[in-house]
Write an enzyme that holds these catalytic residues in place. Sequence first.
Site, PDB file in Angstrom:
ATOM      1  NE  ARG A   1      -3.006  -0.658   3.341  1.00 48.80           N
ATOM      2  CZ  ARG A   1      -3.995  -0.532   4.199  1.00 48.80           C
ATOM      3  NH1 ARG A   1      -5.236  -0.616   3.790  1.00 48.80           N
ATOM      4  NH2 ARG A   1      -3.760  -0.302   5.470  1.00 48.80           N
ATOM      5  CG  ASP A   2       3.821   4.338   1.279  1.00 46.32           C
ATOM      6  OD1 ASP A   2       3.566   5.096   0.324  1.00 46.32           O
ATOM      7  OD2 ASP A   2       4.523   4.688   2.245  1.00 46.32           O
ATOM      8  CG  LEU A   3       6.265  -0.602  -4.434  1.00 45.22           C
ATOM      9  CD1 LEU A   3       7.287  -1.096  -3.431  1.00 45.22           C
ATOM     10  CD2 LEU A   3       5.877  -1.703  -5.376  1.00 45.22           C
TER      11      LEU A   3
END
Length: 90
Positions: free
Chosen positions: A49-51
């Site tokens: 969710r935060d690549l």
Amino acid sequence: MPNRSLDYLIFDQSRKKLLAWKNHFEIALGISRGLLYLHQNSRLRIIHRDLKASNVLLHSELNPKISDFSIAKSFGGNQTEGKTRTVIET
């Protein structure tokens, strides 16, 4: 990590020139393998969710390692869907 994060190499004009096309390709493949492992092969299914480039660390041989799982979501091994009610932003 010796080579810091991916954004340190790709967004700095002098360091950007040090990476050959083959290096870019191998880094992209390594990130893809890491995501595949998290989504399908690990005991828990994990959605990062935060690549982003700053969350990809590079080993001395430019092997990428996905980092910063602070807002990741994990699911049971057989679970293929999930719902969240919280908006996640960085």
